[in-house]
Design a protein around this motif. Sequence first.
Motif, PDB file in Angstrom:
ATOM      1  N   GLN A 277       0.822  -1.206   0.000  1.00 49.40           N
ATOM      2  CA  GLN A 277       0.000   0.000   0.000  1.00 49.40           C
ATOM      3  C   GLN A 277       0.862   1.265   0.000  1.00 49.40           C
ATOM      4  O   GLN A 277       0.385   2.362  -0.326  1.00 49.40           O
ATOM      5  CB  GLN A 277      -0.943   0.016   1.200  1.00 49.40           C
ATOM      6  CG  GLN A 277      -0.259   0.048   2.556  1.00 49.40           C
ATOM      7  CD  GLN A 277       0.031  -1.335   3.100  1.00 49.40           C
ATOM      8  OE1 GLN A 277       0.132  -2.299   2.331  1.00 49.40           O
ATOM      9  NE2 GLN A 277       0.158  -1.433   4.411  1.00 49.40           N
ATOM     10  N   ASN A 278       2.135   1.123   0.343  1.00 51.81           N
ATOM     11  CA  ASN A 278       3.064   2.258   0.313  1.00 51.81           C
ATOM     12  C   ASN A 278       3.909   2.280  -0.958  1.00 51.81           C
ATOM     13  O   ASN A 278       4.789   3.132  -1.096  1.00 51.81           O
ATOM     14  CB  ASN A 278       3.992   2.220   1.529  1.00 51.81           C
ATOM     15  CG  ASN A 278       3.239   2.427   2.829  1.00 51.81           C
ATOM     16  OD1 ASN A 278       2.153   3.015   2.833  1.00 51.81           O
ATOM     17  ND2 ASN A 278       3.788   1.935   3.928  1.00 51.81           N
ATOM     18  N   GLY A 279       3.638   1.348  -1.854  1.00 52.01           N
ATOM     19  CA  GLY A 279       4.374   1.310  -3.116  1.00 52.01           C
ATOM     20  C   GLY A 279       5.234   0.074  -3.245  1.00 52.01           C
ATOM     21  O   GLY A 279       5.795  -0.433  -2.260  1.00 52.01           O
ATOM     22  N   LEU A 280       5.330  -0.441  -4.480  1.00 52.68           N
ATOM     23  CA  LEU A 280       6.160  -1.599  -4.780  1.00 52.68           C
ATOM     24  C   LEU A 280       7.448  -1.146  -5.457  1.00 52.68           C
ATOM     25  O   LEU A 280       7.523  -0.067  -6.040  1.00 52.68           O
ATOM     26  CB  LEU A 280       5.407  -2.572  -5.700  1.00 52.68           C
ATOM     27  CG  LEU A 280       4.132  -3.210  -5.126  1.00 52.68           C
ATOM     28  CD1 LEU A 280       3.432  -4.018  -6.209  1.00 52.68           C
ATOM     29  CD2 LEU A 280       4.458  -4.090  -3.946  1.00 52.68           C
ATOM     30  N   GLN A 281       8.449  -1.988  -5.398  1.00 47.60           N
ATOM     31  CA  GLN A 281       9.712  -1.724  -6.069  1.00 47.60           C
ATOM     32  C   GLN A 281      10.268  -3.018  -6.626  1.00 47.60           C
ATOM     33  O   GLN A 281       9.939  -4.103  -6.148  1.00 47.60           O
ATOM     34  CB  GLN A 281      10.719  -1.089  -5.098  1.00 47.60           C
ATOM     35  CG  GLN A 281      11.098  -1.995  -3.938  1.00 47.60           C
ATOM     36  CD  GLN A 281      11.993  -1.302  -2.916  1.00 47.60           C
ATOM     37  OE1 GLN A 281      11.878  -0.098  -2.679  1.00 47.60           O
ATOM     38  NE2 GLN A 281      12.895  -2.050  -2.324  1.00 47.60           N
ATOM     39  N   VAL A 282      11.098  -2.902  -7.648  1.00 45.19           N
ATOM     40  CA  VAL A 282      11.736  -4.079  -8.250  1.00 45.19           C
ATOM     41  C   VAL A 282      13.125  -4.246  -7.656  1.00 45.19           C
ATOM     42  O   VAL A 282      13.953  -3.334  -7.724  1.00 45.19           O
ATOM     43  CB  VAL A 282      11.817  -3.945  -9.784  1.00 45.19           C
ATOM     44  CG1 VAL A 282      12.617  -5.121 -10.376  1.00 45.19           C
ATOM     45  CG2 VAL A 282      10.429  -3.894 -10.394  1.00 45.19           C
ATOM     46  N   ASN A 283      13.359  -5.405  -7.060  1.00 42.89           N
ATOM     47  CA  ASN A 283      14.681  -5.731  -6.521  1.00 42.89           C
ATOM     48  C   ASN A 283      15.378  -6.834  -7.302  1.00 42.89           C
ATOM     49  O   ASN A 283      16.598  -6.991  -7.182  1.00 42.89           O
ATOM     50  CB  ASN A 283      14.567  -6.183  -5.059  1.00 42.89           C
ATOM     51  CG  ASN A 283      13.753  -5.224  -4.214  1.00 42.89           C
ATOM     52  OD1 ASN A 283      12.693  -5.598  -3.729  1.00 42.89           O
ATOM     53  ND2 ASN A 283      14.232  -3.997  -4.048  1.00 42.89           N
ATOM     54  N   ARG A 284      14.587  -7.583  -8.083  1.00 38.18           N
ATOM     55  CA  ARG A 284      15.183  -8.735  -8.774  1.00 38.18           C
ATOM     56  C   ARG A 284      14.345  -9.103  -9.983  1.00 38.18           C
ATOM     57  O   ARG A 284      13.109  -9.058  -9.925  1.00 38.18           O
ATOM     58  CB  ARG A 284      15.270  -9.937  -7.817  1.00 38.18           C
ATOM     59  CG  ARG A 284      15.828 -11.202  -8.458  1.00 38.18           C
ATOM     60  CD  ARG A 284      15.950 -12.308  -7.434  1.00 38.18           C
ATOM     61  NE  ARG A 284      16.269 -13.587  -8.049  1.00 38.18           N
ATOM     62  CZ  ARG A 284      16.369 -14.744  -7.393  1.00 38.18           C
ATOM     63  NH1 ARG A 284      16.176 -14.771  -6.081  1.00 38.18           N
ATOM     64  NH2 ARG A 284      16.646 -15.864  -8.039  1.00 38.18           N
ATOM     65  N   TRP A 285      15.039  -9.460 -11.078  1.00 35.20           N
ATOM     66  CA  TRP A 285      14.384  -9.931 -12.297  1.00 35.20           C
ATOM     67  C   TRP A 285      14.564 -11.445 -12.409  1.00 35.20           C
ATOM     68  O   TRP A 285      15.634 -11.982 -12.093  1.00 35.20           O
ATOM     69  CB  TRP A 285      14.979  -9.274 -13.540  1.00 35.20           C
ATOM     70  CG  TRP A 285      14.722  -7.807 -13.620  1.00 35.20           C
ATOM     71  CD1 TRP A 285      15.612  -6.801 -13.373  1.00 35.20           C
ATOM     72  CD2 TRP A 285      13.478  -7.171 -13.958  1.00 35.20           C
ATOM     73  NE1 TRP A 285      15.008  -5.578 -13.535  1.00 35.20           N
ATOM     74  CE2 TRP A 285      13.703  -5.772 -13.899  1.00 35.20           C
ATOM     75  CE3 TRP A 285      12.218  -7.639 -14.306  1.00 35.20           C
ATOM     76  CZ2 TRP A 285      12.705  -4.847 -14.174  1.00 35.20           C
ATOM     77  CZ3 TRP A 285      11.220  -6.722 -14.580  1.00 35.20           C
ATOM     78  CH2 TRP A 285      11.461  -5.344 -14.515  1.00 35.20           C
ATOM     79  N   SER A 286      13.533 -12.118 -12.867  1.00 35.54           N
ATOM     80  CA  SER A 286      13.628 -13.565 -13.070  1.00 35.54           C
ATOM     81  C   SER A 286      12.607 -14.002 -14.109  1.00 35.54           C
ATOM     82  O   SER A 286      11.470 -13.519 -14.116  1.00 35.54           O
ATOM     83  CB  SER A 286      13.374 -14.322 -11.757  1.00 35.54           C
ATOM     84  OG  SER A 286      13.356 -15.723 -11.971  1.00 35.54           O
ATOM     85  N   ALA A 287      13.009 -14.925 -14.976  1.00 35.43           N
ATOM     86  CA  ALA A 287      12.094 -15.462 -15.983  1.00 35.43           C
ATOM     87  C   ALA A 287      11.153 -16.503 -15.397  1.00 35.43           C
ATOM     88  O   ALA A 287      10.146 -16.853 -16.012  1.00 35.43           O
ATOM     89  CB  ALA A 287      12.882 -16.073 -17.134  1.00 35.43           C
ATOM     90  N   ALA A 344      17.811  -2.404 -14.977  1.00 33.24           N
ATOM     91  CA  ALA A 344      16.502  -1.741 -15.097  1.00 33.24           C
ATOM     92  C   ALA A 344      15.696  -2.038 -13.832  1.00 33.24           C
ATOM     93  O   ALA A 344      15.318  -3.189 -13.608  1.00 33.24           O
ATOM     94  CB  ALA A 344      15.763  -2.229 -16.341  1.00 33.24           C
ATOM     95  N   PRO A 345      15.450  -1.042 -12.995  1.00 32.05           N
ATOM     96  CA  PRO A 345      16.024   0.311 -13.047  1.00 32.05           C
ATOM     97  C   PRO A 345      17.488   0.297 -12.650  1.00 32.05           C
ATOM     98  O   PRO A 345      18.046  -0.772 -12.367  1.00 32.05           O
ATOM     99  CB  PRO A 345      15.159   1.070 -12.039  1.00 32.05           C
ATOM    100  CG  PRO A 345      14.738   0.021 -11.057  1.00 32.05           C
ATOM    101  CD  PRO A 345      14.540  -1.238 -11.858  1.00 32.05           C
ATOM    102  N   THR A 346      18.102   1.463 -12.613  1.00 29.27           N
ATOM    103  CA  THR A 346      19.522   1.553 -12.279  1.00 29.27           C
ATOM    104  C   THR A 346      19.793   0.906 -10.929  1.00 29.27           C
ATOM    105  O   THR A 346      19.115   1.182  -9.936  1.00 29.27           O
ATOM    106  CB  THR A 346      19.959   3.027 -12.250  1.00 29.27           C
ATOM    107  OG1 THR A 346      19.685   3.617 -13.520  1.00 29.27           O
ATOM    108  CG2 THR A 346      21.441   3.134 -11.950  1.00 29.27           C
ATOM    109  N   GLY A 347      20.759   0.013 -10.928  1.00 28.34           N
ATOM    110  CA  GLY A 347      21.120  -0.677  -9.703  1.00 28.34           C
ATOM    111  C   GLY A 347      20.518  -2.054  -9.563  1.00 28.34           C
ATOM    112  O   GLY A 347      20.954  -2.831  -8.705  1.00 28.34           O
ATOM    113  N   VAL A 348      19.512  -2.379 -10.384  1.00 28.44           N
ATOM    114  CA  VAL A 348      18.921  -3.718 -10.371  1.00 28.44           C
ATOM    115  C   VAL A 348      19.479  -4.475 -11.569  1.00 28.44           C
ATOM    116  O   VAL A 348      19.170  -4.152 -12.717  1.00 28.44           O
ATOM    117  CB  VAL A 348      17.385  -3.661 -10.429  1.00 28.44           C
ATOM    118  CG1 VAL A 348      16.803  -5.070 -10.407  1.00 28.44           C
ATOM    119  CG2 VAL A 348      16.844  -2.846  -9.269  1.00 28.44           C
TER     120      VAL A 348
END
Length: 389
Positions: A277-287, A344-348
């Motif tokens: 509810q405070n916002g999501l973020q991307v920390n890791r990409w995976s297929a 994407a984003p920078t740092g991930v």
Amino acid sequence: MKTSFPTRSRGFSLVELMVSVVIGLLALLFAVRMVGGAEQARRSALGGSDEMQNGMVALFSLSNDAGSAGYGLNDPIIAGCNTQFNDTKGYQLAPATRGATAVTPLAPVVIESHGASPDRVSFYSGTSVGGTPTLRLTSDAAAGATQLDVDRIAYGFNQGDVLVVAPEQPGGDCRLVQRSDSDSTATRVMLAAGGGMRFNGGNPTASFKGYAARVFDLGPVGSLAFRSWSVADGYLQLRATGPDDTSAQPSTVAENIVSIKAQYGFDTRAGGAFLPQNGLQVNRWSATMIDADGSGIVGDAGDWQHIAAVRLAIVARSKAFEHPAAGAACTTTTAQPVVFAGDAPTGVAGVPITLNVAVAGDPLDWRCYRYRAFETVVTLRNAGWRPNP
């Protein structure tokens, strides 16, 4: 007495004629080579235009679906639930795994990853104008029940609307059906088969307890957005639950698309640190699915609720192939395309994938074509707009 001499004949000598012929042949050869080069340049230019047009159409189509994915499916009760579903027109929910168990989850996006080969990517969303109204069951509903007793008048639940019946405790099985009656004064919902109710058949096994399960309305069946994208034989194809989708065969959307790839963007914060509810973020990409919520089970309902974005890639090839030199192999393209290499984003960190762009059944080597890759990241904004548990 005058002596007359014969007048010398005017014209070309044999030597001059031979020289003229040689010069003409050289000029003709030069002209042929120049025209051939111009034609090759034209073919390459047109091929580049085809790549751009087809690739942009494909990328726009997938990213548009991703942008609206998850609407009506973001309640923690149904997000990621294993859903029993039957469609008389042939659409099937995408398969996944929960631990070692095969499931068909409801989620904004489901990726069937195929390594270097093209993926199949499904986007799901409802269209209920009322903001996905819900009802609570007041009595038990056995497997395959055609009547659901609910706690209030089913206002806003219209005949033909698509419904999801789900246990209030996440992790159980859900059922996707249609309301078959139109009684706006009754505290019940009918789920009779036939009469155009295309989702009310099959042999469901899910049962539900009274006061421990809910009914969610996803909106009219004609606008339900369950859409699956794939690539076959160089064509981008779509299977959907739309009203015009009357066969089990997919429809072709764009040609000369040789691959689509997708990756989940997970918010890997766990426990009290995960506050969607405070916002999501991307920390890791995976297929593929991961244990994003730290529960110890890969692919449970919590993992699906940790998906914050999807990364998409489209690879288009030129329509025209380029001929190699006589007796030589094609060298127009010398290496398979690589996608998702950048952060994407920078740092991930990106998770690069090398693609196999060869088209089955094509008599020409894949190296004879030019390729262009298109990438984008789409935030699943509906995933963050959810009621608190």
